[in-house]
Scaffold this motif. Structure first.
Motif, short mmCIF file in Angstrom:
data_model
loop_
_atom_site.label_atom_id
_atom_site.label_comp_id
_atom_site.label_asym_id
_atom_site.label_seq_id
_atom_site.Cartn_x
_atom_site.Cartn_y
_atom_site.Cartn_z
N PHE A 13 64.30 64.40 -75.87
CA PHE A 13 63.53 65.25 -74.97
C PHE A 13 63.35 66.62 -75.60
N GLU A 14 62.24 67.26 -75.27
CA GLU A 14 61.95 68.58 -75.84
C GLU A 14 62.54 69.71 -75.01
N ALA A 15 62.72 69.49 -73.72
CA ALA A 15 63.20 70.56 -72.85
C ALA A 15 64.02 69.99 -71.71
N PHE A 16 64.86 70.85 -71.14
CA PHE A 16 65.67 70.51 -69.97
C PHE A 16 65.32 71.51 -68.90
N ARG A 17 64.60 71.06 -67.86
CA ARG A 17 64.10 71.95 -66.82
C ARG A 17 64.45 71.39 -65.44
N PRO A 18 65.69 71.57 -64.99
CA PRO A 18 66.12 70.98 -63.72
C PRO A 18 65.30 71.47 -62.52
N ARG A 19 64.84 70.52 -61.73
CA ARG A 19 64.14 70.83 -60.48
C ARG A 19 64.85 70.18 -59.29
N ALA A 20 65.86 69.35 -59.57
CA ALA A 20 66.58 68.67 -58.50
C ALA A 20 68.00 68.37 -58.95
N VAL A 21 68.91 68.30 -57.99
CA VAL A 21 70.28 67.84 -58.22
C VAL A 21 70.49 66.63 -57.34
N LEU A 22 70.89 65.52 -57.95
CA LEU A 22 71.08 64.26 -57.25
C LEU A 22 72.57 63.97 -57.15
N PHE A 23 73.09 64.02 -55.93
CA PHE A 23 74.52 63.83 -55.68
C PHE A 23 74.83 62.38 -55.30
N ASP A 24 75.93 61.86 -55.82
CA ASP A 24 76.55 60.69 -55.23
C ASP A 24 77.15 61.14 -53.88
N MET A 25 77.55 60.20 -53.04
CA MET A 25 78.07 60.58 -51.73
C MET A 25 79.60 60.50 -51.66
N ASP A 26 80.16 59.30 -51.70
CA ASP A 26 81.60 59.13 -51.54
C ASP A 26 82.33 59.68 -52.75
N GLY A 27 83.33 60.53 -52.49
CA GLY A 27 84.09 61.14 -53.56
C GLY A 27 83.41 62.35 -54.17
N VAL A 28 82.21 62.66 -53.70
CA VAL A 28 81.47 63.83 -54.18
C VAL A 28 81.15 64.75 -53.00
N LEU A 29 80.38 64.26 -52.05
CA LEU A 29 80.07 65.04 -50.86
C LEU A 29 81.19 64.95 -49.84
N TYR A 30 81.84 63.79 -49.78
CA TYR A 30 82.94 63.58 -48.84
C TYR A 30 84.18 63.12 -49.58
N ASP A 31 85.33 63.58 -49.13
CA ASP A 31 86.60 63.14 -49.70
C ASP A 31 87.00 61.83 -49.00
N SER A 32 86.19 60.81 -49.24
CA SER A 32 86.26 59.57 -48.47
C SER A 32 86.85 58.39 -49.21
N MET A 33 87.09 58.53 -50.51
CA MET A 33 87.54 57.36 -51.26
C MET A 33 88.91 56.81 -50.84
N PRO A 34 89.88 57.64 -50.46
CA PRO A 34 91.13 57.06 -49.98
C PRO A 34 90.92 56.13 -48.78
N ASN A 35 90.04 56.52 -47.85
CA ASN A 35 89.74 55.67 -46.70
C ASN A 35 89.04 54.39 -47.13
N HIS A 36 88.09 54.51 -48.06
CA HIS A 36 87.38 53.33 -48.54
C HIS A 36 88.35 52.34 -49.19
N ALA A 37 89.29 52.86 -49.98
CA ALA A 37 90.24 51.98 -50.65
C ALA A 37 91.05 51.17 -49.64
N VAL A 38 91.51 51.82 -48.58
CA VAL A 38 92.28 51.13 -47.54
C VAL A 38 91.41 50.10 -46.82
N ALA A 39 90.18 50.49 -46.49
CA ALA A 39 89.28 49.59 -45.77
C ALA A 39 88.91 48.37 -46.61
N TRP A 40 88.66 48.58 -47.88
CA TRP A 40 88.36 47.45 -48.77
C TRP A 40 89.53 46.48 -48.82
#
Length: 240
Positions: A13-40
């Motif tokens: 690529f010739e340039a890096f020009r961020p116009r958006a940030v794409l977040f994962d949800m579990d473990g990023v937006l929410y501290d939810s992975m411990p609950n997911h592990a138990v539920a799984w």
């Protein structure tokens, strides 16, 4: 920054020009992975499938039905997508019976900063749990448009395929890979972001070693959202 130069060289690529940030949800937006592990673990035991907490973290980010079919196949079983969906519904029931996971520390401040820079915020998750998706707009509606959320129902191939993040680019305005940043915490998610040729930042909020994320090609790695916020400021000052 050297990592940006390496990213550009790697993908041609010739340039890096961020116009958006794409977040994962579990473990990023929410501290939810411990609950997911138990539920799984609890829900899959009902179907004779042994799933450890380590399995939950290792497969995080994939569509739930894909995780179930993969685990069943390892035990010599073939499970249809419909049957896997029914099993995933049981996992969802377990998860939502638990105490609601908190927002990850530092995320509100990080989102506010990103929005102030004029960047679009998107979410790309392997989840298909509708209560969780509703919570996204309830918690982050000030910064996040529902049209910029990619879920398990938007793609036929989930992470580690690049398809979810390619869809995220489309929903964020038809962007090119060099116009976005991915924020992930899981190996499969990092692999998906890298496969989509997007600059991929890993934030290791779980028990996995850093190498589990860097080995998948993460361009940068941090250990909490405050650290990411400070570094993102440096990145954007050089690219906007």
């Amino acid at each position: 920054m050297s990592q940006i130069s390496k990213y550009l060289e790697k993908h041609g690529f010739e340039a890096f020009r961020p116009r958006a940030v794409l977040f994962d949800m579990d473990g990023v937006l929410y501290d939810s992975m411990p609950n997911h592990a138990v539920a799984w673990q609890a829900s899959m035991a009902k179907f004779g499938i042994r799933m450890t907490p380590a399995d939950a973290y290792a497969t995080e980010g994939a569509r739930g039905v894909d995780t179930i079919r993969q685990l069943a196949r390892q035990q010599g079983r073939e499970v249809s997508e419909d049957e896997a969906q029914s099993m995933y519904d049981e996992k969802s029931r377990h998860f939502h019976a638990m105490k609601q996971a908190p927002i990850m520390p530092g995320i509100p401040q990080l989102m506010e900063y990103i929005a102030d820079q004029g960047l679009t915020i998107g979410v790309v998750t392997g989840s298909g749990q509708r209560p969780l998706l509703s919570r996204l707009t309830r918690d982050f509606g000030k910064y996040l448009d529902a049209g910029c959320i990619v879920t398990a129902y938007d793609v036929s191939r989930g992470k580690p395929s690049p398809d979810p993040y390619l869809m995220g680019l489309q929903k964020a305005g038809g962007l090119k890979p060099w116009e976005a940043i991915v924020v992930e915490n899981a190996p499969l998610g990092v692999r998906a972001g890298v496969a989509a040729h997007i600059f991929t930042i890993a934030v290791n909020t779980g028990p996995l070693p850093d190498s589990a994320l860097t080995d998948e090609g993460a361009d940068l790695i941090f250990h909490d959202m405050y650290e990411l916020r400070n570094e993102l400021d440096l990145i954007l000052k050089q690219t906007l």
